[in-house]
Design an enzyme around this catalytic site. Sequence first.
Site, short mmCIF file in Angstrom:
data_model
loop_
_atom_site.label_atom_id
_atom_site.label_comp_id
_atom_site.label_asym_id
_atom_site.label_seq_id
_atom_site.Cartn_x
_atom_site.Cartn_y
_atom_site.Cartn_z
N SER A 1 0.86 -1.18 0.00
CA SER A 1 0.00 0.00 0.00
C SER A 1 0.89 1.23 0.00
O SER A 1 2.07 1.16 0.38
CB SER A 1 -0.88 0.00 1.26
N TYR B 1 -1.84 -1.02 10.70
CA TYR B 1 -1.98 -1.32 9.28
C TYR B 1 -0.75 -0.83 8.51
O TYR B 1 -0.17 -1.56 7.71
CB TYR B 1 -3.24 -0.65 8.74
#
Length: 260
Positions: free
Chosen positions: A150, A165
């Site tokens: 990401s 995350y």
Amino acid sequence: MPTDTGPKRYPEMQGKIALVTGGSSGIGLATAQAFAREGATLVIASRNQKRAKQALASLPDGGASWVECDVADGKSVERLISGIVKQHGRIDYAFNNAGSGGRMVPVVSMSEDAWRKSIDGHLTSVFLCMRHQLPVMMRQGGGVIVNNSSVDGLRGYPFPVGAAYAAAKHGVIGLTKSAALEHARDGIRITAICPGWVNTPPVEGFMKKSPEHAKAIIAQTPIGRIATPQEIADGVLWLCSDAASFMLGSPLVLDGGYMS
């Protein structure tokens, strides 16, 4: 069932075996559909049978199958990979896309359980998948692995709830680069993709729930919109293709200018 008789961008994928974890929705499903258009035989792995049945309905008859798998569970991953090898004999492409995490809260109030769920769901899961995919690819003399990281693996999470995350996604990049170097001369290419915000069901729900955050997300993206799952799938397929033969270890960032 849907079929595609148009020209192939990557004819070398015809008849190859492609595994997509988290392949029942969002980026995973879009990638599975893209592989199918190139004539690959698909195995999608996920936890939700209902969504999997819907996903299979969008793929060519006989060209795809589903295996239930929790990628954060080593034994479940081992069963997945051994089952693919038993049925197909090899794995040519693996997109390690599936991920899940604990409750997203600031570090100061995050429980140990929430932290561990996020690390296991987004990082340990990628390790487990590669741990079982790599021996297969080494025996067959090659293959491609693409891990889903990401933009949050490249910088801090933009809202005060996503430290676990982001930490996991940073870890995916470190894991990807290290494994890529370990296997650079084995005929195995390992890379990662770093999407920005993508119009997947979780992101859509998040943006609807918080118009303020939705506005901030669009404002942070120079192109003025978030990505479609298909746009990310196109990047994954390129990474897997022969056109990306010199791409090793480094992540491909697809973010609409977010990190520029």
